[in-house]
Write a protein that holds these residues in place. Sequence first.
Motif, short mmCIF file in Angstrom:
data_model
loop_
_atom_site.label_atom_id
_atom_site.label_comp_id
_atom_site.label_asym_id
_atom_site.label_seq_id
_atom_site.Cartn_x
_atom_site.Cartn_y
_atom_site.Cartn_z
N PRO A 149 -43.38 14.97 -22.61
CA PRO A 149 -43.63 14.65 -24.02
C PRO A 149 -45.12 14.56 -24.36
O PRO A 149 -45.55 15.00 -25.43
CB PRO A 149 -42.94 13.29 -24.19
CG PRO A 149 -41.83 13.32 -23.18
CD PRO A 149 -42.42 14.03 -22.00
N TYR A 181 -38.74 24.02 -27.40
CA TYR A 181 -38.90 22.58 -27.56
C TYR A 181 -37.69 21.79 -27.04
O TYR A 181 -37.80 20.62 -26.69
CB TYR A 181 -39.12 22.22 -29.03
CG TYR A 181 -40.56 22.26 -29.50
CD1 TYR A 181 -41.63 22.36 -28.62
CD2 TYR A 181 -40.85 22.17 -30.87
CE1 TYR A 181 -42.94 22.40 -29.06
CE2 TYR A 181 -42.17 22.21 -31.33
CZ TYR A 181 -43.21 22.32 -30.43
OH TYR A 181 -44.50 22.34 -30.89
N ASP A 182 -36.53 22.44 -26.99
CA ASP A 182 -35.32 21.75 -26.52
C ASP A 182 -35.45 21.27 -25.08
O ASP A 182 -34.77 20.31 -24.68
CB ASP A 182 -34.10 22.67 -26.64
CG ASP A 182 -34.24 23.92 -25.78
OD1 ASP A 182 -35.14 24.73 -26.05
OD2 ASP A 182 -33.44 24.08 -24.83
N GLU A 184 -38.12 19.87 -23.76
CA GLU A 184 -38.74 18.55 -23.85
C GLU A 184 -37.77 17.54 -24.44
O GLU A 184 -37.72 16.38 -24.00
CB GLU A 184 -40.01 18.64 -24.72
CG GLU A 184 -40.81 17.35 -24.75
CD GLU A 184 -40.40 16.42 -25.88
OE1 GLU A 184 -40.59 15.19 -25.74
OE2 GLU A 184 -39.87 16.92 -26.90
N GLU A 185 -36.97 17.96 -25.42
CA GLU A 185 -35.99 17.06 -26.02
C GLU A 185 -34.97 16.61 -24.99
O GLU A 185 -34.59 15.43 -24.94
CB GLU A 185 -35.31 17.76 -27.19
CG GLU A 185 -36.24 18.00 -28.38
CD GLU A 185 -35.61 18.90 -29.43
OE1 GLU A 185 -34.44 19.30 -29.26
OE2 GLU A 185 -36.30 19.22 -30.42
N GLN A 186 -34.52 17.54 -24.16
CA GLN A 186 -33.54 17.17 -23.13
C GLN A 186 -34.16 16.19 -22.13
O GLN A 186 -33.50 15.24 -21.70
CB GLN A 186 -33.04 18.41 -22.39
CG GLN A 186 -31.94 18.07 -21.36
CD GLN A 186 -31.35 19.31 -20.71
OE1 GLN A 186 -31.71 20.45 -21.02
NE2 GLN A 186 -30.45 19.09 -19.77
N GLY A 188 -36.44 13.98 -22.73
CA GLY A 188 -36.48 12.67 -23.37
C GLY A 188 -35.13 11.98 -23.32
O GLY A 188 -35.05 10.77 -23.03
N HIS A 189 -34.06 12.73 -23.56
CA HIS A 189 -32.71 12.15 -23.50
C HIS A 189 -32.39 11.68 -22.08
O HIS A 189 -31.79 10.61 -21.88
CB HIS A 189 -31.67 13.18 -23.95
CG HIS A 189 -31.74 13.53 -25.40
ND1 HIS A 189 -31.97 12.60 -26.39
CD2 HIS A 189 -31.62 14.73 -26.05
CE1 HIS A 189 -31.98 13.18 -27.57
NE2 HIS A 189 -31.78 14.48 -27.39
#
Length: 363
Positions: A149, A181-182, A184-186, A188-189
Amino acid sequence: MFQEVLGAYGLNVEKFKIEPFGSGLINHTWKVYNNEVAYILQEVNTEVFRQPQNIAQNIETIKKYLDQTAPKYLFVAPIPASNGDDFVLLNEHFYRVFPFVENSCSIDFVHHPEQAYHAAKQFGKFTRMLCAFNVKKLKPTIEDFHNLPLRIEQFKAALEQASDERIGEAKFAISEIIRHYDIEEQYGHMVDSGALSLRVVHHDTKISNVLLQVESGVGLCVIDLDTVMPGYFISDVGDMMRTYLSEANEEERDFNKIAIREDVFAAIHKGYMEEMDQVLSFTEKQFFIYAGKFMIYMQAVRFIADFLNGDIYYKTTYPEHNLIRGLNQIDLLNKYIAKQLKFEEIIKKINDDKVGDAKTILN
């Protein structure tokens, strides 16, 4: 310099030959040897490792633990100087001496799957042996080293201040980073949900950081422990994917040479999971393939951000160097993602074969 540093270890510089050693890009390293004994002398790069005392403390803490729990493990720790210190400080430069492991070698590239297997097994073994170790005892040696992130935030900041010329040159690379970007999103989750356990991981699992037996090629141990600190297993697995799978490294300009070697992926999984299968949770195992996306993507982001910033971090030898590096990693990432279904098949086959072997033994 050599006379003062070696003298601090009770070594007479006149009795040794000294020559540069290894291919590392961060620390300066020399082999110090004669007909009777050999050592590795290293100057720590304090531009990268701003608190080398943390490195010394981490290594000493791990050494004490392994001396008690795995005394036969080959843990290559620095030799104390004559005054008992792990480092020698000379003109604000930090130096240390390691024993040279006889009949050992390291390699710079993975030429065949067996090498990937032995390396992955050693990195897995290292983390496994420390699975009961209190990871909170270790200090970060590079803050936010694999903080995806943060890398995305740095990329966005670089994009805002970059010149129109650089943005134009990097147009495709920028669009690809945004498209992914997904990843990085994954991440974070995964972190927020607690799906990943904080462990002792190496963080720099290139093949040259494993010692191999000269004759057999069997792995002996992991070395270059400066980046050992708390982290997630995806860092170690992902860096192996990033640096082992393709024969072409991040400096390659001909992207046609970038290709994913499925047999090397299988070797990484087999070697690492032979050590970590009983350590990783069921949920963590589901992110084994993701690990490659995580590390390849993060390196692409860092290269492109540095290009947009005017090449202030990575050393470059030509104007588009960081852009090419970033595009190289984006190409590797896309080829890696395209293989995901194949990777799943490989892992399933390895697991099925393991179950079959177990049944055969029971019968």
